[in-house]
Motif scaffolding. Structure first.
Motif, mmCIF file in Angstrom:
data_model
loop_
_atom_site.group_PDB
_atom_site.id
_atom_site.type_symbol
_atom_site.label_atom_id
_atom_site.label_comp_id
_atom_site.label_asym_id
_atom_site.label_seq_id
_atom_site.Cartn_x
_atom_site.Cartn_y
_atom_site.Cartn_z
ATOM 1 N N ARG A 172 7.822 47.260 110.709
ATOM 2 C CA ARG A 172 8.462 45.961 110.916
ATOM 3 C C ARG A 172 7.525 44.803 110.621
ATOM 4 O O ARG A 172 7.979 43.668 110.453
ATOM 5 C CB ARG A 172 9.011 45.882 112.334
ATOM 6 C CG ARG A 172 10.194 46.828 112.553
ATOM 7 C CD ARG A 172 10.537 46.963 114.025
ATOM 8 N NE ARG A 172 11.069 45.718 114.579
ATOM 9 C CZ ARG A 172 12.362 45.378 114.580
ATOM 10 N NH1 ARG A 172 13.255 46.199 114.052
ATOM 11 N NH2 ARG A 172 12.763 44.253 115.124
ATOM 12 N N SER A 173 6.221 45.074 110.525
ATOM 13 C CA SER A 173 5.267 44.011 110.194
ATOM 14 C C SER A 173 4.796 44.092 108.748
ATOM 15 O O SER A 173 3.830 43.422 108.368
ATOM 16 C CB SER A 173 4.065 44.066 111.136
ATOM 17 O OG SER A 173 3.359 45.298 110.992
ATOM 18 N N GLY A 174 5.471 44.917 107.929
ATOM 19 C CA GLY A 174 5.137 44.992 106.509
ATOM 20 C C GLY A 174 4.058 45.987 106.161
ATOM 21 O O GLY A 174 3.557 45.985 105.036
ATOM 22 N N HIS A 175 3.709 46.876 107.105
ATOM 23 C CA HIS A 175 2.653 47.862 106.868
ATOM 24 C C HIS A 175 3.238 49.277 106.865
ATOM 25 O O HIS A 175 2.804 50.150 107.618
ATOM 26 C CB HIS A 175 1.546 47.718 107.913
ATOM 27 C CG HIS A 175 0.846 46.403 107.853
ATOM 28 N ND1 HIS A 175 1.238 45.311 108.583
ATOM 29 C CD2 HIS A 175 -0.206 45.991 107.103
ATOM 30 C CE1 HIS A 175 0.449 44.288 108.306
ATOM 31 N NE2 HIS A 175 -0.434 44.677 107.411
ATOM 32 N N ARG A 176 4.213 49.484 105.977
ATOM 33 C CA ARG A 176 4.826 50.804 105.851
ATOM 34 C C ARG A 176 3.794 51.859 105.472
ATOM 35 O O ARG A 176 3.984 53.045 105.751
ATOM 36 C CB ARG A 176 5.927 50.777 104.784
ATOM 37 C CG ARG A 176 7.087 49.859 105.074
ATOM 38 C CD ARG A 176 8.034 49.799 103.890
ATOM 39 N NE ARG A 176 8.651 51.075 103.626
ATOM 40 C CZ ARG A 176 8.982 51.510 102.414
ATOM 41 N NH1 ARG A 176 8.704 50.773 101.345
ATOM 42 N NH2 ARG A 176 9.558 52.678 102.257
ATOM 43 N N THR B 164 -18.695 43.732 109.136
ATOM 44 C CA THR B 164 -17.254 43.926 109.240
ATOM 45 C C THR B 164 -16.874 45.072 108.315
ATOM 46 O O THR B 164 -17.160 45.023 107.112
ATOM 47 C CB THR B 164 -16.495 42.653 108.825
ATOM 48 O OG1 THR B 164 -16.839 41.599 109.718
ATOM 49 C CG2 THR B 164 -14.994 42.886 108.874
ATOM 50 N N VAL B 165 -16.262 46.109 108.852
ATOM 51 C CA VAL B 165 -15.894 47.296 108.080
ATOM 52 C C VAL B 165 -14.374 47.347 107.959
ATOM 53 O O VAL B 165 -13.654 47.294 108.967
ATOM 54 C CB VAL B 165 -16.413 48.585 108.749
ATOM 55 C CG1 VAL B 165 -15.984 49.810 107.953
ATOM 56 C CG2 VAL B 165 -17.932 48.532 108.877
ATOM 57 N N THR B 166 -13.897 47.441 106.723
ATOM 58 C CA THR B 166 -12.464 47.435 106.457
ATOM 59 C C THR B 166 -12.086 48.693 105.686
ATOM 60 O O THR B 166 -12.744 49.039 104.697
ATOM 61 C CB THR B 166 -12.065 46.198 105.623
ATOM 62 O OG1 THR B 166 -12.475 45.020 106.306
ATOM 63 C CG2 THR B 166 -10.567 46.157 105.390
ATOM 64 N N GLY B 167 -11.032 49.357 106.126
ATOM 65 C CA GLY B 167 -10.466 50.470 105.371
ATOM 66 C C GLY B 167 -9.215 50.020 104.651
ATOM 67 O O GLY B 167 -8.624 48.978 104.954
ATOM 68 N N SER B 168 -8.793 50.806 103.680
ATOM 69 C CA SER B 168 -7.606 50.467 102.908
ATOM 70 C C SER B 168 -6.839 51.743 102.600
ATOM 71 O O SER B 168 -7.387 52.666 101.995
ATOM 72 C CB SER B 168 -8.003 49.762 101.608
ATOM 73 O OG SER B 168 -6.878 49.551 100.796
ATOM 74 N N ASN B 169 -5.591 51.803 103.023
ATOM 75 C CA ASN B 169 -4.769 52.990 102.848
ATOM 76 C C ASN B 169 -3.563 52.669 101.970
ATOM 77 O O ASN B 169 -2.656 51.941 102.393
ATOM 78 C CB ASN B 169 -4.307 53.510 104.219
ATOM 79 C CG ASN B 169 -3.521 54.806 104.116
ATOM 80 O OD1 ASN B 169 -3.435 55.406 103.050
ATOM 81 N ND2 ASN B 169 -2.955 55.227 105.217
ATOM 82 N N ALA B 170 -3.588 53.174 100.733
ATOM 83 C CA ALA B 170 -2.451 53.048 99.818
ATOM 84 C C ALA B 170 -2.118 51.574 99.577
ATOM 85 O O ALA B 170 -3.012 50.760 99.384
ATOM 86 C CB ALA B 170 -1.255 53.840 100.350
ATOM 87 N N SER B 171 -0.829 51.215 99.583
ATOM 88 C CA SER B 171 -0.422 49.875 99.156
ATOM 89 C C SER B 171 0.605 49.293 100.115
ATOM 90 O O SER B 171 1.228 49.996 100.905
ATOM 91 C CB SER B 171 0.167 49.921 97.740
ATOM 92 O OG SER B 171 1.317 50.763 97.711
ATOM 93 N N THR B 172 0.778 47.976 99.996
ATOM 94 C CA THR B 172 1.767 47.240 100.771
ATOM 95 C C THR B 172 2.636 46.431 99.811
ATOM 96 O O THR B 172 2.267 46.225 98.647
ATOM 97 C CB THR B 172 1.084 46.281 101.754
ATOM 98 O OG1 THR B 172 0.310 45.332 100.988
ATOM 99 C CG2 THR B 172 0.169 47.027 102.721
ATOM 100 N N PRO B 173 3.784 45.929 100.273
ATOM 101 C CA PRO B 173 4.608 45.088 99.395
ATOM 102 C C PRO B 173 3.839 43.900 98.828
ATOM 103 O O PRO B 173 3.997 43.553 97.656
ATOM 104 C CB PRO B 173 5.757 44.642 100.310
ATOM 105 C CG PRO B 173 5.888 45.757 101.300
ATOM 106 C CD PRO B 173 4.480 46.228 101.544
ATOM 107 N N GLU B 174 2.981 43.290 99.641
ATOM 108 C CA GLU B 174 2.198 42.157 99.149
ATOM 109 C C GLU B 174 1.215 42.600 98.073
ATOM 110 O O GLU B 174 0.972 41.874 97.093
ATOM 111 C CB GLU B 174 1.449 41.494 100.305
ATOM 112 C CG GLU B 174 0.726 40.212 99.927
ATOM 113 C CD GLU B 174 1.657 39.138 99.397
ATOM 114 O OE1 GLU B 174 1.244 38.413 98.469
ATOM 115 O OE2 GLU B 174 2.795 39.024 99.899
#
Length: 340
Positions: free
Chosen positions: A94-98, A280-290
């Protein structure tokens, strides 16, 4: 197809032609990219639900519409997002993070993917390819959307900053291009085996490239960064544990570390450095609509080229040779052409 759990267990099989259900479309696949995830699936390092047709980087043409599909025309040249299903009701959906939904099922791992002549996907997943984008280039919209999510979704870089990219494969070279579009100065790291890829990185705008086997990355980063403090942000795109450890030595205090590559197994990483240096450590999983919107805008504007990464194209019958080519880093991006 991944036909059973375990290392290998990948075969070319005849299966029935799929039919689109309500809200779905049938695509004739024109090109499908081999991704590092596909190698992890082959090596049984990524969760799948076999038997399943692999492949999630796809371009194609719409050949049939399921019931209730509107706003999609047959014959359209398209690429597709990869989520066949998510719950749609959790906080993340619901917050755009499918991409983070616990119920997510994706093409190529949980449901049949693009290493086949035909593919069924939800109509809402489709994006028409910009004019002038080839089928081969269009298949790489998905990895570009993943990179756009990683680099832009969390605003990991600002104009004028220095960024280090580890791994000059397709993901690393797409990351380089998105960083250049964002106004960063970019250093790309590889190995001796990456000589041709590092040359391509220079052509795509990298200010500095080097082989970590022959040159001192720390010395270069000190030389080119403000007061020799280190890179503002580093991106791990290789999926190599050694690169992850090395990047901790290249990022400045209060800098940012972004993980894009997949290792397929746990790796050693000094978390004390995250504390001592306030990283600051950031991960990234696949893609989002944006991420998809950004990817298509970058392609349309010409700020990013996916076509330049396409180096090897094989018919589906030569899938095993194509996988070997990709694993051995011959070229940059390897595609399968199911109709060839």
């Amino acid at each position: 197809m991944k036909v059973a759990p375990g290392v290998g267990n990948v075969e070319l099989r005849e299966i029935p032609e799929p039919q689109p259900g309500p809200g779905e479309v049938l695509l004739e696949v024109k090109a499908a990219g081999i991704c590092g995830t596909d190698l992890h699936i082959y090596d049984d390092e990524f969760r799948t639900q076999p038997p399943v047709v692999m492949g999630h980087e796809v371009s194609g043409r719409v050949v049939a519409l399921g019931a209730g599909v509107f706003g999609v025309r047959e014959g359209a040249r398209v690429t597709t997002e990869t989520y066949a299903a998510t719950c749609g009701s959790c906080r993340l959906c619901r917050s755009g993070h499918r991409n983070l939904c616990a119920e997510r099922r994706s093409i190529g791992s949980a449901v049949h993917g693009g290493f086949a002549k035909y593919l069924v996907v939800p109509a809402t997943n489709l994006h028409e390819l910009p004019p002038g984008i080839s089928d081969e280039a269009g298949a790489l919209t998905e990895p570009l959307a993943c990179v756009a999510h990683a680099v832009l979704g969390a605003a990991t870089v600002r104009a004028g900053e220095t960024a280090v990219v580890a791994g000059p494969g397709a993901i690393g070279l797409l990351t380089l291009q998105v960083l250049k579009a964002s106004g960063a100065t970019v250093i790309v790291l590889g190995t001796d085996a990456d000589e041709a890829r590092l040359e391509l990185a220079r052509r795509l705008g990298a200010e500095h490239t080097l082989s970590v086997q022959r040159e001192d990355a720390e010395a270069l980063v000190r030389e080119v960064t403000l007061d020799g403090l280190g890179a503002d942000v580093v991106y791990e795109c290789s999926g190599a544990g050694g690169a992850a450890a090395a990047l901790l030595r290249l990022v400045r205090r209060r800098g940012r570390y972004v993980q894009i590559g997949l290792f397929g197994r746990p790796v050693a990483w000094d978390l004390d450095e995250v504390c001592y240096r306030e990283l600051t450590v950031t991960g990234s999983n696949a893609s989002t609509p944006e991420g998809w919107r950004s990817a298509l805008a970058l392609l349309r504007s010409g700020q990013v080229s996916t076509q330049v990464l396409v180096s090897n194209v094989y018919p589906l019958s030569a899938w095993a040779e194509a996988f070997t080519c990709f694993r051995e880093k011959r070229g940059v991006k390897v595609l399968l052409k199911p109709g060839a």
